[in-house]
Design a protein around this motif. Structure first.
Motif, short mmCIF file in Angstrom:
data_model
loop_
_atom_site.label_atom_id
_atom_site.label_comp_id
_atom_site.label_asym_id
_atom_site.label_seq_id
_atom_site.Cartn_x
_atom_site.Cartn_y
_atom_site.Cartn_z
N GLY A 278 0.80 -1.22 0.00
CA GLY A 278 0.00 0.00 0.00
C GLY A 278 0.82 1.26 0.00
N GLY A 279 2.16 1.15 0.04
CA GLY A 279 2.96 2.34 -0.23
C GLY A 279 3.84 2.91 0.86
N TYR A 280 3.77 2.42 2.12
CA TYR A 280 4.65 2.98 3.15
C TYR A 280 5.61 1.96 3.72
CZ TYR A 280 6.47 5.59 7.09
OH TYR A 280 7.33 6.23 7.96
N HIS A 281 5.11 0.85 4.22
CA HIS A 281 6.00 -0.15 4.81
C HIS A 281 6.23 -1.28 3.81
CE1 HIS A 281 2.80 -3.11 5.44
NE2 HIS A 281 2.04 -2.10 5.82
N PRO A 282 7.42 -1.90 3.85
CA PRO A 282 7.69 -3.01 2.95
C PRO A 282 7.25 -4.34 3.54
CG PRO A 282 9.66 -2.52 4.18
CD PRO A 282 8.60 -1.55 4.65
N GLY A 283 7.63 -5.42 2.86
CA GLY A 283 7.47 -6.78 3.38
C GLY A 283 8.84 -7.35 3.70
N GLN A 284 8.94 -8.67 3.66
CA GLN A 284 10.18 -9.32 4.06
C GLN A 284 11.38 -8.86 3.23
OE1 GLN A 284 10.06 -13.62 4.84
NE2 GLN A 284 7.85 -13.53 4.57
N ALA A 285 11.20 -8.79 1.92
CA ALA A 285 12.33 -8.41 1.06
C ALA A 285 12.81 -7.00 1.37
CB ALA A 285 11.92 -8.52 -0.41
N GLY A 286 11.88 -6.08 1.54
CA GLY A 286 12.25 -4.69 1.81
C GLY A 286 12.96 -4.52 3.14
N TYR A 287 12.46 -5.18 4.16
CA TYR A 287 13.15 -5.10 5.45
C TYR A 287 14.54 -5.72 5.38
CZ TYR A 287 9.02 -3.33 7.88
OH TYR A 287 7.97 -2.53 8.30
N GLY A 288 14.67 -6.77 4.59
CA GLY A 288 15.99 -7.36 4.39
C GLY A 288 16.95 -6.40 3.74
N LEU A 289 16.45 -5.59 2.81
CA LEU A 289 17.30 -4.60 2.15
C LEU A 289 17.75 -3.51 3.12
CD1 LEU A 289 15.27 -4.25 -1.17
CD2 LEU A 289 17.58 -5.22 -0.95
N ILE A 290 16.85 -3.03 3.95
CA ILE A 290 17.25 -2.04 4.95
C ILE A 290 18.29 -2.62 5.89
CG2 ILE A 290 16.49 -0.59 6.88
CD1 ILE A 290 13.76 -0.37 5.55
N ALA A 291 18.06 -3.86 6.34
CA ALA A 291 19.01 -4.51 7.25
C ALA A 291 20.39 -4.61 6.59
CB ALA A 291 18.51 -5.89 7.65
N TRP A 292 20.44 -4.96 5.32
CA TRP A 292 21.73 -5.07 4.61
C TRP A 292 22.44 -3.73 4.61
CZ3 TRP A 292 24.64 -3.09 0.75
CH2 TRP A 292 25.69 -3.89 0.26
N LEU A 293 21.70 -2.66 4.34
CA LEU A 293 22.31 -1.33 4.33
C LEU A 293 22.87 -0.96 5.70
CD1 LEU A 293 19.66 0.55 2.16
CD2 LEU A 293 22.04 0.08 1.50
N VAL A 294 22.13 -1.26 6.74
CA VAL A 294 22.60 -0.97 8.10
C VAL A 294 23.88 -1.75 8.40
CG1 VAL A 294 22.05 -1.22 10.55
CG2 VAL A 294 20.33 -0.29 8.97
N LEU A 295 23.84 -3.05 8.13
CA LEU A 295 24.97 -3.92 8.47
C LEU A 295 26.24 -3.57 7.70
CD1 LEU A 295 23.05 -7.29 8.65
CD2 LEU A 295 24.25 -6.22 10.56
N HIS A 296 26.07 -2.98 6.50
CA HIS A 296 27.23 -2.68 5.65
C HIS A 296 27.61 -1.20 5.67
CE1 HIS A 296 26.15 -6.68 4.21
NE2 HIS A 296 27.39 -6.76 3.79
N ASN A 297 27.11 -0.47 6.64
CA ASN A 297 27.45 0.95 6.74
C ASN A 297 27.84 1.34 8.16
OD1 ASN A 297 26.96 2.60 4.07
ND2 ASN A 297 25.36 1.02 4.15
N GLY A 298 28.73 0.54 8.75
CA GLY A 298 29.33 0.92 10.01
C GLY A 298 28.70 0.36 11.26
N TRP A 299 27.76 -0.58 11.12
CA TRP A 299 27.05 -1.10 12.29
C TRP A 299 27.99 -1.74 13.32
CZ3 TRP A 299 22.59 -0.91 14.84
CH2 TRP A 299 22.28 -1.92 15.75
N ASN A 300 28.79 -2.71 12.89
CA ASN A 300 29.66 -3.42 13.83
C ASN A 300 30.69 -2.49 14.46
OD1 ASN A 300 28.55 -6.08 13.59
ND2 ASN A 300 29.52 -6.24 11.59
N GLN A 301 31.24 -1.59 13.65
CA GLN A 301 32.22 -0.64 14.17
C GLN A 301 31.60 0.27 15.22
OE1 GLN A 301 31.51 -1.39 11.05
NE2 GLN A 301 33.31 -1.27 9.70
N TRP A 302 30.40 0.75 14.94
CA TRP A 302 29.70 1.63 15.89
C TRP A 302 29.40 0.88 17.19
CZ3 TRP A 302 24.54 0.64 17.43
CH2 TRP A 302 23.97 1.62 18.25
N LEU A 303 28.98 -0.37 17.06
CA LEU A 303 28.61 -1.15 18.25
C LEU A 303 29.84 -1.67 18.98
CD1 LEU A 303 26.12 -2.12 19.77
CD2 LEU A 303 26.02 -4.09 18.22
N GLY A 304 30.95 -1.75 18.26
CA GLY A 304 32.17 -2.23 18.89
C GLY A 304 32.24 -3.74 19.02
N VAL A 305 31.66 -4.45 18.04
CA VAL A 305 31.70 -5.91 18.05
C VAL A 305 32.27 -6.40 16.73
CG1 VAL A 305 29.73 -6.07 19.60
CG2 VAL A 305 29.34 -6.16 17.14
N LYS A 306 32.75 -7.64 16.73
CA LYS A 306 33.21 -8.25 15.50
C LYS A 306 32.03 -8.67 14.64
CE LYS A 306 37.46 -10.10 17.57
NZ LYS A 306 38.24 -11.33 17.88
#
Length: 199
Positions: free
Chosen positions: A166-194
């Motif tokens: 309906g135009g605002y929230h995604p489904g499984q694929a879309g949330y997976g894409l956001i998660a990928w962007l988060v994980l590949h843009n400094g997440w572990n470094q910011w959190l201080g974990v391997k």
């Protein structure tokens, strides 16, 4: 036993994973791919339909109940785009985020900001302007900002999800894409974990 790092997610229904049949959203997917050494306690504090004004008003009291001076606590700000629905100006949106980040720094929460993803019911330029405003606030404060708008606005899977939802929230694929962007843009470094081992 080491106290777990507390990671507090604030934002609108996108932070809660609305529309995800697996009930993970992007936050659950990120945590599932984050090494749990040291232990991590993730807490999601979402309010559906929330714009930046409401977020700035309520977050500190809710987060304050869940922080512990003896424990590492981190704040993840998942920005939606309900400012477009409520008519917030860019100047006001910037101010709300700036105040939030300044307060988070005073509370030693080391914020991490995820920008608003694309939606179908507003012109792309208006959404891009909102993203730029948020990114500028974060850059001025040396705060991590993960942009989701530009990488996803023409992404086929993202747009398929939005068409179905309906135009605002995604489904499984879309949330997976956001998660990928988060994980590949400094997440572990910011959190201080391997990085978690590949599964």
């Amino acid at each position: 036993m080491t106290n777990p790092i507390r990671v507090l997610f604030i934002g609108d229904e996108l932070v809660a994973g609305l529309g995800d049949a697996r009930a993970l959203g992007w936050t659950g997917r990120v945590m599932a791919r984050t090494a749990n050494d040291p232990p991590i306690l993730a807490m999601t504090l979402a309010v559906p339909g929330e714009d930046s004004a409401h977020l700035a008003t309520r977050w500190e009291e809710e987060v304050g109940r869940r922080i512990d001076p003896e424990t590492q606590c981190r704040l993840v700000v998942g920005l939606g785009s309900h400012d477009l629905d409520t008519g917030q100006t860019l100047a006001r949106a910037r101010l709300h985020l700036a105040n939030l980040l300044d307060s988070a720094e005073r509370m030693h929460l080391k914020p991490f900001v995820v920008g608003p993803p694309p939606r179908r019911d507003f012109p792309e330029k208006i959404q891009a302007d909102l993203t730029r405003a948020y990114r500028d606030v974060c850059e001025r404060r040396n705060t991590v900002f993960v942009e989701t708008f530009s990488p996803l606005v023409t992404h086929e899977n993202w747009n398929t999800d939005l068409t179905l939802s309906g135009g605002y929230h995604p489904g499984q694929a879309g949330y997976g894409l956001i998660a990928w962007l988060v994980l590949h843009n400094g997440w572990n470094q910011w959190l201080g974990v391997k990085a978690a081992p590949a599964s």
